[in-house]
Design a protein around this motif. Structure first.
Motif, short mmCIF file in Angstrom:
data_model
loop_
_atom_site.label_atom_id
_atom_site.label_comp_id
_atom_site.label_asym_id
_atom_site.label_seq_id
_atom_site.Cartn_x
_atom_site.Cartn_y
_atom_site.Cartn_z
N LEU A 1 6.13 -3.92 -7.34
CA LEU A 1 6.98 -5.35 -6.65
C LEU A 1 5.54 -6.41 -6.33
CD1 LEU A 1 9.16 -3.96 -4.16
CD2 LEU A 1 10.32 -4.48 -6.10
N LYS A 2 5.75 -7.48 -6.33
CA LYS A 2 5.44 -8.64 -5.67
C LYS A 2 5.26 -9.09 -4.57
CE LYS A 2 3.13 -13.18 -7.57
NZ LYS A 2 3.82 -14.44 -8.67
N PHE A 3 4.27 -8.74 -3.99
CA PHE A 3 4.42 -9.37 -2.43
C PHE A 3 3.70 -10.36 -2.42
CE2 PHE A 3 4.73 -4.38 -1.93
CZ PHE A 3 5.21 -4.34 -1.54
N ARG A 4 4.33 -10.99 -0.93
CA ARG A 4 2.85 -12.19 -1.07
C ARG A 4 3.02 -12.60 0.76
NH1 ARG A 4 8.11 -17.51 -0.51
NH2 ARG A 4 8.54 -15.89 0.66
N GLN A 5 1.72 -12.83 0.25
CA GLN A 5 1.22 -13.00 1.98
C GLN A 5 1.55 -13.54 2.79
OE1 GLN A 5 -2.97 -13.38 2.04
NE2 GLN A 5 -3.72 -12.03 3.45
N PRO A 6 2.71 -13.67 3.84
CA PRO A 6 2.33 -14.01 5.26
C PRO A 6 1.31 -15.93 5.33
CG PRO A 6 3.10 -12.01 5.72
CD PRO A 6 1.62 -12.06 4.49
N ALA A 7 1.80 -16.85 5.54
CA ALA A 7 1.60 -17.63 5.55
C ALA A 7 2.21 -17.90 6.87
CB ALA A 7 1.64 -19.11 3.98
N GLY A 8 0.46 -19.49 7.21
CA GLY A 8 1.18 -20.28 8.86
C GLY A 8 -0.19 -19.71 9.76
N ALA B 1 3.18 -15.43 12.09
CA ALA B 1 1.83 -15.56 10.81
C ALA B 1 0.43 -14.86 11.32
CB ALA B 1 1.87 -16.81 10.77
N ARG B 2 0.38 -15.19 12.02
CA ARG B 2 -1.39 -14.05 11.95
C ARG B 2 -1.16 -12.92 12.25
NH1 ARG B 2 -3.65 -18.28 16.20
NH2 ARG B 2 -5.55 -16.81 15.98
N LEU B 3 -0.20 -12.27 12.92
CA LEU B 3 -0.22 -10.68 13.08
C LEU B 3 0.87 -10.41 11.86
CD1 LEU B 3 2.00 -10.68 17.40
CD2 LEU B 3 -0.13 -9.45 15.48
N GLN B 4 1.37 -10.91 11.08
CA GLN B 4 2.26 -10.15 10.18
C GLN B 4 0.77 -10.57 9.30
OE1 GLN B 4 4.44 -14.14 9.31
NE2 GLN B 4 6.78 -12.19 10.05
N ARG B 5 -0.13 -10.93 9.10
CA ARG B 5 -0.86 -11.34 7.77
C ARG B 5 -1.60 -10.23 8.23
NH1 ARG B 5 -1.12 -16.39 7.91
NH2 ARG B 5 -2.79 -16.70 9.60
N TRP B 6 -2.06 -9.90 9.40
CA TRP B 6 -3.19 -8.98 9.92
C TRP B 6 -1.99 -7.17 9.18
CZ3 TRP B 6 -2.80 -5.71 15.12
CH2 TRP B 6 -4.50 -5.04 15.08
N THR B 7 -0.93 -7.28 9.95
CA THR B 7 0.02 -5.99 9.13
C THR B 7 0.15 -5.75 7.84
OG1 THR B 7 1.18 -6.36 11.20
CG2 THR B 7 2.56 -4.32 9.38
N PHE B 8 0.19 -7.19 6.94
CA PHE B 8 0.22 -7.01 5.77
C PHE B 8 -1.28 -6.34 5.32
CE2 PHE B 8 -0.28 -8.80 1.50
CZ PHE B 8 0.86 -8.47 0.67
N GLU B 9 -2.16 -6.64 5.75
CA GLU B 9 -4.21 -5.88 5.01
C GLU B 9 -4.09 -4.74 6.34
OE1 GLU B 9 -6.13 -9.40 5.90
OE2 GLU B 9 -5.21 -10.53 4.48
N VAL B 10 -3.00 -3.93 5.43
CA VAL B 10 -3.12 -2.58 6.51
C VAL B 10 -3.94 -1.64 7.36
CG1 VAL B 10 -2.29 -0.09 6.58
CG2 VAL B 10 -0.16 -2.48 5.68
N VAL C 1 0.50 -0.84 0.05
CA VAL C 1 0.16 -0.31 -0.06
C VAL C 1 0.96 0.74 0.23
CG1 VAL C 1 -2.19 -1.21 1.11
CG2 VAL C 1 0.51 -0.01 2.31
N MET C 2 0.06 2.33 0.03
CA MET C 2 1.38 3.86 -0.37
C MET C 2 1.21 4.22 1.63
SD MET C 2 2.57 6.33 -1.63
CE MET C 2 3.17 7.98 -0.99
N TRP C 3 2.58 3.08 1.87
CA TRP C 3 2.65 3.00 3.04
C TRP C 3 2.54 4.15 3.90
CZ3 TRP C 3 8.09 2.09 6.13
CH2 TRP C 3 7.89 1.47 7.10
N GLY C 4 3.72 5.14 2.78
CA GLY C 4 3.13 7.54 3.77
C GLY C 4 1.66 6.75 3.97
N GLU C 5 0.79 6.52 3.65
CA GLU C 5 -1.20 7.60 3.90
C GLU C 5 -1.06 6.56 5.39
OE1 GLU C 5 -3.10 6.63 0.55
OE2 GLU C 5 -1.99 8.11 -0.80
N VAL C 6 -0.60 5.58 5.68
CA VAL C 6 -1.15 5.00 7.16
C VAL C 6 -0.85 5.95 8.07
CG1 VAL C 6 -0.56 3.12 8.63
CG2 VAL C 6 -0.38 2.53 5.88
N GLU C 7 -1.50 6.06 9.27
CA GLU C 7 -1.58 6.97 10.20
C GLU C 7 -1.79 6.60 10.94
OE1 GLU C 7 -4.99 9.12 9.58
OE2 GLU C 7 -4.10 10.82 8.75
#
Length: 376
Positions: free
Chosen positions: A143-150, A155-164, A78-84
């Protein structure tokens, strides 16, 4: 304040040298580089979490003539700069809600989607860096991002962070048996933290034959502060533990990492200073110089007495003192003190007998001769 600006302008005019912002501004306005043959064919910047804007301006000026790539960490597609952060989101949402309602609004009454508070609160430096890049028209390479699995907690925290922009993580599930992907240890001090870390790593290595020390990275807020505790813990294994645990501590100041480097910088600072007796004694007491010249505590105690009795206060010699605006005389300098000590090899002064105006130092006999060789 106005006076500060006027002062800097006067200094700038008196020195006749352009300031760094002026040079960077001129660099950005050049139609062609002044010396293109001295510019690298391409430039890649990586391992940088942030840069001052003026350095980015220099890179931007280079990028007008040569290929430039900046590799920056981005945790989600995502456009990281827009995350607050949560604080920023609440401030913006309250202002908008109050404008719509025409009255004060409580935080509990907000119903807007706020996104992931974790990445918003932990990535401020990175987000600001991305905004600086966008402000300078940096082109984002897809870039092609790969969603964390597991199914582990990590892994669940990483997926939540991935889906900002999801307010809540995925549906809660019971922790897997033996899941240690995220653990929290409450310790009473840094030494205990290091011990808990050591025991945890040893347990993990014992339970996983594929795990190697090179696979482990330990992050900490203050490497300088933790370094002595880590050395004490991992450098002195207890009974029943491996004799050697390979590790290294990075991101430390070179002076803290190496006694030799520290002594080198002390020498550089010494020759720029007044060469006081305290500065000389501190140098002699450094680990590097002690090892190089074989100095013991008795040697240093003897040197202190000699320096006091020979009245070595400051200055290498008269010329050195003159550079500091003092009288050009060898009196009370290291030249005068060492001359007295050296003359003591040849003759005794008995408090009054001099040679060419120098009074011999009568303590130069026996083992003191060897000590003087170390000092001189």
């Amino acid at each position: 304040d106005l006076w500060q600006g006027l002062l800097w302008q006067d200094l700038r005019a008196a020195l006749g040298q352009k300031s760094l912002p002026e040079l960077v501004r001129e660099l950005g306005g050049e139609p062609v580089p002044a010396r293109p043959e001295r510019m690298p064919e391409r430039l890649s910047v990586f391992g940088i979490s942030t840069l001052p804007p003026i350095f980015l301006d220099v890179l931007q000026a280079y990028g007008r003539f040569r290929p430039l790539r900046i590799y920056a960490l981005q945790p989600a597609p995502v456009m990281w700069g827009e995350v607050e952060s949560e604080k920023e989101w609440k401030k913006r949402a309250l202002k908008r809600a109050e404008a719509r309602a025409g009255r004060p609004v409580r935080e509990d009454d907000l119903h807007e989607e706020r996104g992931n508070p974790l990445i918003g609160s932990l990535g401020r430096t990175g987000r600001e860096f991305f905004n600086l890049l966008v402000d300078r028209d940096a082109h984002d390479v897809p870039l092609k991002f790969r969603q964390p699995a597991g199914d582990s907690l990590l892994a669940r925290l990483q997926r939540w962070t991935f889906e900002v922009f999801q307010d809540q993580p995925e549906e809660r599930k019971p922790l897997l048996e033996g899941d240690e992907s995220v653990t929290i240890n409450s310790c009473h001090g840094p030494m205990r933290e290091a011990e808990v870390l050591r025991d945890y790593l040893l347990r993990r290595f014992a339970g996983d034959d594929t795990l190697r020390p090179r696979d482990v990275v330990v992050m900490m807020p203050d490497p300088e502060g933790y370094a002595p505790y880590l050395r004490a813990t991992f450098g002195n294994m207890e009974d029943g533990m491996p004799e050697f645990f390979p590790y290294s501590i990075v991101d430390r100041e070179p002076r803290r990492e190496s006694h030799l480097v520290d002594a080198f910088f002390d020498l550089l600072e010494f020759f720029d200073g007044r060469a006081t007796n305290r500065e000389v004694l501190d140098l002699l007491d450094s680990i590097a110089l002690r090892a190089r010249f074989g100095l013991e505590d008795d040697d240093l105690n003897t040197f202190r007495g000699w320096i006091r009795d020979c009245h070595a206060h400051w200055g290498l010699d008269g010329d050195h003192r003159r550079h500091f605006g003092s009288t050009e005389t060898d009196e009370h300098t290291w030249r005068h003190a060492l001359d007295r000590m050296a003359l003591g090899f040849s003759m005794r002064g008995n408090g009054s007998r001099t040679w060419e105006g120098v009074l011999p130092f009568d303590e130069m006999e026996g083992e003191n001769v060897l000590r003087f060789a170390k000092l001189s």
